[in-house]
Design a protein around this motif. Structure first.
Motif, PDB file in Angstrom:
ATOM      1  N   LEU A   1       6.931 -32.548  44.221  1.00 49.63           N
ATOM      2  CA  LEU A   1       7.834 -31.854  42.930  1.00 49.63           C
ATOM      3  C   LEU A   1       8.854 -30.898  43.664  1.00 49.63           C
ATOM      4  N   SER A   2      10.239 -31.714  43.200  1.00 47.54           N
ATOM      5  CA  SER A   2      11.299 -30.356  43.508  1.00 47.54           C
ATOM      6  C   SER A   2      12.270 -30.394  42.872  1.00 47.54           C
TER       7      SER A   2
ATOM      8  N   SER B   1      16.566 -40.475  36.840  1.00 39.02           N
ATOM      9  CA  SER B   1      16.945 -42.108  37.913  1.00 39.02           C
ATOM     10  C   SER B   1      16.082 -41.914  38.629  1.00 39.02           C
ATOM     11  N   GLY B   2      15.355 -41.140  39.448  1.00 39.13           N
ATOM     12  CA  GLY B   2      14.821 -41.413  41.312  1.00 39.13           C
ATOM     13  C   GLY B   2      13.951 -41.718  41.156  1.00 39.13           C
ATOM     14  N   GLY B   3      13.589 -42.379  40.074  1.00 37.38           N
ATOM     15  CA  GLY B   3      11.935 -43.275  39.789  1.00 37.38           C
ATOM     16  C   GLY B   3      11.168 -42.165  39.553  1.00 37.38           C
TER      17      GLY B   3
ATOM     18  N   GLY C   1      25.482 -21.745  51.272  1.00 38.80           N
ATOM     19  CA  GLY C   1      23.774 -22.319  52.329  1.00 38.80           C
ATOM     20  C   GLY C   1      22.230 -20.897  51.270  1.00 38.80           C
ATOM     21  N   LYS C   2      22.878 -20.951  50.557  1.00 36.06           N
ATOM     22  CA  LYS C   2      21.857 -20.244  49.857  1.00 36.06           C
ATOM     23  C   LYS C   2      21.232 -21.541  49.044  1.00 36.06           C
ATOM     24  N   VAL C   3      20.416 -21.123  48.078  1.00 35.31           N
ATOM     25  CA  VAL C   3      20.147 -21.700  47.078  1.00 35.31           C
ATOM     26  C   VAL C   3      19.901 -21.057  45.372  1.00 35.31           C
TER      27      VAL C   3
ATOM     28  N   VAL D   1      17.267 -29.888  47.393  1.00 33.39           N
ATOM     29  CA  VAL D   1      17.015 -31.058  46.528  1.00 33.39           C
ATOM     30  C   VAL D   1      16.023 -31.627  45.590  1.00 33.39           C
ATOM     31  N   GLY D   2      16.259 -32.491  44.395  1.00 33.31           N
ATOM     32  CA  GLY D   2      15.235 -32.307  43.744  1.00 33.31           C
ATOM     33  C   GLY D   2      14.373 -33.481  43.206  1.00 33.31           C
ATOM     34  N   THR D   3      13.376 -34.370  43.159  1.00 30.81           N
ATOM     35  CA  THR D   3      12.284 -35.518  42.389  1.00 30.81           C
ATOM     36  C   THR D   3      13.438 -36.236  41.522  1.00 30.81           C
TER      37      THR D   3
END
Ligand code: NAP
Length: 393
Positions: free
Chosen positions: A170-171, A273-275, A179-181, A264-266
């Motif tokens: 879960l991302s 689309s990432g499965g 460089g931050k979020v 990064v995202g799931t």
């Protein structure tokens, strides 16, 4: 003839933030819209730590009955004799003190995830619930989804053979150009004062999938706490931003790999689309659960000898058409109501012992990664007058 009227539970909502809104709207849906006929819910009160008006605005916004009481302090909420159960929806930094406040007042408690910041705090809450003889559960809503129940049944029945490995992620890609979020440093997602970080907020769902497939499905006598190896990348605030956890269950020769990140995202592109977000891998096949891990709506079963066939099962969340709402948090509320009705202090779906083991795993991960939170939120000494209970910011 036995009465067929549903058992009614009266809820008090502690805090007025985002998840309090989602949950309370679910409580107010008609259970019949999800084919539930044995229990129902009433929202009788809500409290804000800062102002009575905020609680009143919250109750109006969720369209609670006008009879519901608005309070400007958590102390007043837990003293309301009309409240059967308190739903704790504060940041996890506050859960220990806030849940203790409610338990000490003799209230049943459903407390948001992550249950606490330390395992000692979870153990203290469990001991208190036990001594007070009240119901207490960590609000991991996903556990109560029909999809989760079905997947656990498939694992237990050996539908994919012996399960040896689970990979769960879960991302969210919150990467920002500098460089931050994409959260202010004061936001609870990255603020150590609010127990910020990917693991306690998101990674707990990855661990939920590891535990509900590799641990929960074992007979009681065979359940084993896993060995833990973790790697943590820290954000500049000191909270964890990318965390990977390997849990090893030696007796069963199984491993769970729980992943979480704010970089990064799931879900790569917002279109899934990432499965699969979760892969439950057995000797005879694999179950894939499509994300997000906290609110999955579809799973797939692929058998080793299936000749390329993939069974796809959709599990949509029922909506109350009259309220135009249905998020999926009502199932954990229904479970809480049934436990209250049946005089149970803990739920078999997420027993106390399992919340403790998961909290121990997370504590170990944070230790290995060198993530430390302040004393105010890690102490396991209850203080009714803690700023976390009185709303001092
Ligand atoms: N189950 C899920 O899917 C899910 C999703 C999101 C979050 N959560 C969990 O729910 C909890 C709350 O998350 P959220 O997204 O609802 O957070 P939020 O929108 O920031 O709301 C938190 C609420 O807690 C109260 N609060 C008390 N002291 C606070 C303080 N010092 N700083 C900030 N808020 C304070 C505030 O309400 P008052 O001012 O009215 O007291 C605030 O509105 C977290 O533990 C999180 O992990 C669960």
């Amino acid at each position: 003839m036995a009465s067929t009227s549903p058992f009614t539970v009266k809820w008090g909502i502690m805090a007025t933030g985002w998840i309090a809104e989602m949950f309370t709207k679910d409580l107010l849906t008609n259970p019949v819209s999800r084919d539930v006929h044995d229990v129902r819910h009433e929202v009788v009160a809500a409290a804000s730590s800062s102002a009575k008006d905020k609680a009143a605005d919250f109750l109006a916004m969720v369209k609670a009955p006008s009879s519901a009481n608005a309070y400007g302090s958590y102390h007043e909420l837990v003293a309301d004799p009309n409240v059967d159960i308190v739903y704790v929806a504060t940041p996890h930094s506050h859960h220990f003190q806030n849940a203790m406040l409610a338990l000490e007042a003799g209230k049943n408690v459903l407390c948001e995830k992550a249950l606490t910041v330390t395992a000692a705090q979870t153990r203290k809450l469990v001991e208190t619930a036990k001594s007070k003889g009240v119901f207490f559960m960590e609000a991991v809503w996903t556990r109560h989804f029909p999809l989760s129940i079905k997947v656990r049944e498939l694992v237990s029945s050996g539908a994919i053979g012996n399960v040896y490995r689970v990979i769960a992620d879960l991302s969210f890609n919150k990467d920002a150009a500098d460089g931050k979020v994409d959260f202010a440093d004061s936001h609870r997602m990255v603020n150590p004062d609010l127990a910020g970080g990917a693991l306690l907020d998101l990674g707990i769902y990855s661990l939920t999938w590891v535990f509900q497939t590799l641990y929960h499905t074992q007979p009681e006598k065979d359940k084993e706490a896993p060995n833990v190896v973790a790697a943590v990348n820290k954000y500049h605030t000191g909270a964890d931003e990318t965390t990977s956890v390997i849990t090893q269950f030696p007796k069963h020769k199984s491993m769970g790999i729980a992943l979480t990140s704010l970089r990064v995202g799931t879900d790569v592109d917002g279109h899934n689309s990432g499965g699969a977000a979760i892969r439950i891998q057995g000797s005879g096949g694999e179950i894939q659960v499509m994300g997000p891990a906290y609110r999955p709506l579809q799973y797939k079963v692929i058998k080793k000898d299936g000749g390329g066939r993939i069974e796809v099962v959709d599990c949509p969340i029922p909506r109350d058409e009259e309220r135009d709402w249905g998020h999926g948090m009502f199932w954990e509320a229904d479970e809480s109501a049934r436990c209250l009705r049946d005089g149970k202090e803990e739920s078999a779906t997420l027993p106390w012992s399992e919340s403790i083991v998961i909290m121990e795993v997370m504590e170990e991960v944070l230790k290995q990664g060198g993530v430390a939170y302040p004393e105010l939120i890690t102490t396991d000494v209850y203080d009714a007058q803690s700023p976390l209970n009185t709303g001092m910011r």
